[in-house]
Write a protein that holds these residues in place. Structure first.
Motif, PDB file in Angstrom:
ATOM      1  N   SER A  36       0.860  -1.186   0.000  1.00  0.00           N
ATOM      2  CA  SER A  36       0.000   0.000   0.000  1.00  0.00           C
ATOM      3  C   SER A  36       0.895   1.234   0.000  1.00  0.00           C
ATOM      4  CB  SER A  36      -0.909   0.005   1.227  1.00  0.00           C
ATOM      5  OG  SER A  36      -0.131   0.106   2.402  1.00  0.00           O
ATOM      6  N   LEU A  37       0.299   2.380  -0.291  1.00  0.00           N
ATOM      7  CA  LEU A  37       1.086   3.603  -0.261  1.00  0.00           C
ATOM      8  C   LEU A  37       0.265   4.765   0.267  1.00  0.00           C
ATOM      9  CD1 LEU A  37       0.309   5.578  -2.903  1.00  0.00           C
ATOM     10  CD2 LEU A  37       1.428   3.718  -4.090  1.00  0.00           C
ATOM     11  N   GLU A  38       0.989   5.770   0.726  1.00  0.00           N
ATOM     12  CA  GLU A  38       0.401   7.009   1.223  1.00  0.00           C
ATOM     13  C   GLU A  38       0.606   8.073   0.153  1.00  0.00           C
ATOM     14  OE1 GLU A  38      -1.179   6.990   4.121  1.00  0.00           O
ATOM     15  OE2 GLU A  38      -0.460   5.023   4.770  1.00  0.00           O
ATOM     16  N   LEU A  39      -0.467   8.679  -0.300  1.00  0.00           N
ATOM     17  CA  LEU A  39      -0.411   9.685  -1.355  1.00  0.00           C
ATOM     18  C   LEU A  39      -0.725  11.055  -0.759  1.00  0.00           C
ATOM     19  CD1 LEU A  39      -0.281  10.519  -4.368  1.00  0.00           C
ATOM     20  CD2 LEU A  39      -2.726   9.951  -4.497  1.00  0.00           C
ATOM     21  N   ILE A  40       0.202  11.972  -0.886  1.00  0.00           N
ATOM     22  CA  ILE A  40      -0.003  13.342  -0.426  1.00  0.00           C
ATOM     23  C   ILE A  40      -0.340  14.192  -1.645  1.00  0.00           C
ATOM     24  CG2 ILE A  40       1.036  15.341   0.691  1.00  0.00           C
ATOM     25  CD1 ILE A  40       2.998  13.314   2.008  1.00  0.00           C
ATOM     26  N   ARG A  41      -1.503  14.843  -1.581  1.00  0.00           N
ATOM     27  CA  ARG A  41      -1.939  15.667  -2.704  1.00  0.00           C
ATOM     28  C   ARG A  41      -2.077  17.121  -2.268  1.00  0.00           C
ATOM     29  NH1 ARG A  41      -7.122  12.203  -4.618  1.00  0.00           N
ATOM     30  NH2 ARG A  41      -7.724  12.743  -2.508  1.00  0.00           N
ATOM     31  N   ALA A  42      -1.501  18.012  -3.050  1.00  0.00           N
ATOM     32  CA  ALA A  42      -1.662  19.450  -2.832  1.00  0.00           C
ATOM     33  C   ALA A  42      -2.941  19.864  -3.551  1.00  0.00           C
ATOM     34  CB  ALA A  42      -0.461  20.206  -3.371  1.00  0.00           C
ATOM     35  N   THR A  43      -3.914  20.368  -2.806  1.00  0.00           N
ATOM     36  CA  THR A  43      -5.227  20.625  -3.385  1.00  0.00           C
ATOM     37  C   THR A  43      -5.182  21.594  -4.568  1.00  0.00           C
ATOM     38  OG1 THR A  43      -5.652  22.315  -1.709  1.00  0.00           O
ATOM     39  CG2 THR A  43      -6.483  20.083  -1.273  1.00  0.00           C
ATOM     40  N   ALA A  44      -4.395  22.649  -4.480  1.00  0.00           N
ATOM     41  CA  ALA A  44      -4.321  23.613  -5.582  1.00  0.00           C
ATOM     42  C   ALA A  44      -3.682  22.985  -6.810  1.00  0.00           C
ATOM     43  CB  ALA A  44      -3.551  24.854  -5.156  1.00  0.00           C
ATOM     44  N   SER A  45      -2.683  22.161  -6.613  1.00  0.00           N
ATOM     45  CA  SER A  45      -2.019  21.509  -7.737  1.00  0.00           C
ATOM     46  C   SER A  45      -2.931  20.482  -8.388  1.00  0.00           C
ATOM     47  CB  SER A  45      -0.721  20.840  -7.281  1.00  0.00           C
ATOM     48  OG  SER A  45       0.192  21.804  -6.811  1.00  0.00           O
ATOM     49  N   MET A  46      -3.779  19.823  -7.591  1.00  0.00           N
ATOM     50  CA  MET A  46      -4.714  18.841  -8.141  1.00  0.00           C
ATOM     51  C   MET A  46      -5.680  19.523  -9.099  1.00  0.00           C
ATOM     52  SD  MET A  46      -5.666  16.433  -4.817  1.00  0.00           S
ATOM     53  CE  MET A  46      -7.313  17.007  -4.896  1.00  0.00           C
ATOM     54  N   GLN A  47      -6.171  20.688  -8.713  1.00  0.00           N
ATOM     55  CA  GLN A  47      -7.134  21.410  -9.543  1.00  0.00           C
ATOM     56  C   GLN A  47      -6.483  21.884 -10.839  1.00  0.00           C
ATOM     57  OE1 GLN A  47      -8.336  24.406  -6.795  1.00  0.00           O
ATOM     58  NE2 GLN A  47      -9.537  23.006  -5.555  1.00  0.00           N
ATOM     59  N   GLU A  48      -5.232  22.325 -10.748  1.00  0.00           N
ATOM     60  CA  GLU A  48      -4.529  22.821 -11.924  1.00  0.00           C
ATOM     61  C   GLU A  48      -4.205  21.689 -12.888  1.00  0.00           C
ATOM     62  OE1 GLU A  48      -1.074  24.751 -10.407  1.00  0.00           O
ATOM     63  OE2 GLU A  48      -2.222  26.243  -9.324  1.00  0.00           O
ATOM     64  N   ALA A  49      -3.791  20.558 -12.365  1.00  0.00           N
ATOM     65  CA  ALA A  49      -3.340  19.458 -13.215  1.00  0.00           C
ATOM     66  C   ALA A  49      -4.487  18.792 -13.953  1.00  0.00           C
ATOM     67  CB  ALA A  49      -2.592  18.428 -12.376  1.00  0.00           C
ATOM     68  N   GLY A  50      -5.633  18.708 -13.314  1.00  0.00           N
ATOM     69  CA  GLY A  50      -6.768  18.050 -13.938  1.00  0.00           C
ATOM     70  C   GLY A  50      -6.544  16.562 -14.141  1.00  0.00           C
ATOM     71  N   VAL A  51      -5.669  15.980 -13.343  1.00  0.00           N
ATOM     72  CA  VAL A  51      -5.323  14.565 -13.461  1.00  0.00           C
ATOM     73  C   VAL A  51      -5.716  13.868 -12.170  1.00  0.00           C
ATOM     74  CG1 VAL A  51      -3.400  12.951 -13.698  1.00  0.00           C
ATOM     75  CG2 VAL A  51      -3.399  15.076 -14.995  1.00  0.00           C
ATOM     76  N   ASN A  52      -6.293  12.680 -12.296  1.00  0.00           N
ATOM     77  CA  ASN A  52      -6.678  11.912 -11.118  1.00  0.00           C
ATOM     78  C   ASN A  52      -5.507  11.025 -10.693  1.00  0.00           C
ATOM     79  OD1 ASN A  52      -7.775  10.295  -9.151  1.00  0.00           O
ATOM     80  ND2 ASN A  52      -9.683   9.951 -10.246  1.00  0.00           N
ATOM     81  N   GLN A  85       2.311  20.712   8.265  1.00  0.00           N
ATOM     82  CA  GLN A  85       1.384  19.586   8.102  1.00  0.00           C
ATOM     83  C   GLN A  85       2.079  18.403   7.445  1.00  0.00           C
ATOM     84  OE1 GLN A  85      -1.678  21.812   5.899  1.00  0.00           O
ATOM     85  NE2 GLN A  85      -3.123  20.930   7.364  1.00  0.00           N
ATOM     86  N   LEU A  86       2.883  18.676   6.452  1.00  0.00           N
ATOM     87  CA  LEU A  86       3.627  17.623   5.776  1.00  0.00           C
ATOM     88  C   LEU A  86       4.575  16.943   6.753  1.00  0.00           C
ATOM     89  CD1 LEU A  86       4.449  16.076   3.241  1.00  0.00           C
ATOM     90  CD2 LEU A  86       6.026  17.955   2.718  1.00  0.00           C
ATOM     91  N   ALA A  87       5.261  17.723   7.550  1.00  0.00           N
ATOM     92  CA  ALA A  87       6.191  17.167   8.534  1.00  0.00           C
ATOM     93  C   ALA A  87       5.460  16.278   9.541  1.00  0.00           C
ATOM     94  CB  ALA A  87       6.927  18.299   9.255  1.00  0.00           C
ATOM     95  N   GLU A  88       4.272  16.683   9.953  1.00  0.00           N
ATOM     96  CA  GLU A  88       3.490  15.865  10.890  1.00  0.00           C
ATOM     97  C   GLU A  88       3.129  14.516  10.276  1.00  0.00           C
ATOM     98  OE1 GLU A  88       0.060  18.011  12.265  1.00  0.00           O
ATOM     99  OE2 GLU A  88       1.268  19.696  12.972  1.00  0.00           O
ATOM    100  N   LEU A  89       2.695  14.522   9.025  1.00  0.00           N
ATOM    101  CA  LEU A  89       2.367  13.264   8.343  1.00  0.00           C
ATOM    102  C   LEU A  89       3.590  12.365   8.232  1.00  0.00           C
ATOM    103  CD1 LEU A  89       0.037  14.328   5.381  1.00  0.00           C
ATOM    104  CD2 LEU A  89      -0.562  12.867   7.312  1.00  0.00           C
ATOM    105  N   LEU A  90       4.692  12.935   7.814  1.00  0.00           N
ATOM    106  CA  LEU A  90       5.912  12.141   7.657  1.00  0.00           C
ATOM    107  C   LEU A  90       6.384  11.576   8.996  1.00  0.00           C
ATOM    108  CD1 LEU A  90       7.832  14.362   5.082  1.00  0.00           C
ATOM    109  CD2 LEU A  90       6.628  12.213   4.646  1.00  0.00           C
TER     110      LEU A  90
END
Length: 99
Positions: A36-52, A85-90
């Motif tokens: 399994s893997l942990e995926l970190i997504r930047a919300t603004a980048s997700m909207q710009e990329a338009g890729v799932n 937030q990223l540091a907390e997740l890591l």
């Protein structure tokens, strides 16, 4: 839009990193992963990329994908306000892997 604190040498360094990453990405074969893997997504980048990206990683990770959305773009979660937030997740994931 580039913050005033970012100079030409910073932009050149970021572009060189981008170019190296893009070259590596285009030449790397996507192979299935049994875990399994942990995926970190930047919300603004997700909207710009338009890729799932979730779907793309789900197609490869047999053990599933746990997605974590952080507010901001790629750079703000690595270098800016979202870095805490990223540091907390890591830190959480590292503490789990050590046990």
């Amino acid at each position: 839009v580039v913050p005033e604190s970012v100079g030409l040498s910073d932009l050149r360094r970021l572009f060189d990193i981008f170019r190296a990453n893009r070259l590596a990405l285009s030449s790397y074969p996507s192979l299935p992963y049994s875990g399994s893997l942990e995926l970190i997504r930047a919300t603004a980048s997700m909207q710009e990329a338009g890729v799932n990206l979730y779907q793309r990683w789900s197609d490869l990770a047999a053990g599933g994908v746990n997605a974590h959305d952080l507010q901001g773009d790629h750079y703000s979660i690595v270098l800016g306000e979202g870095a805490a937030q990223l540091a907390e997740l890591l830190a959480l994931w590292l503490s789990r892997s050590v046990k």
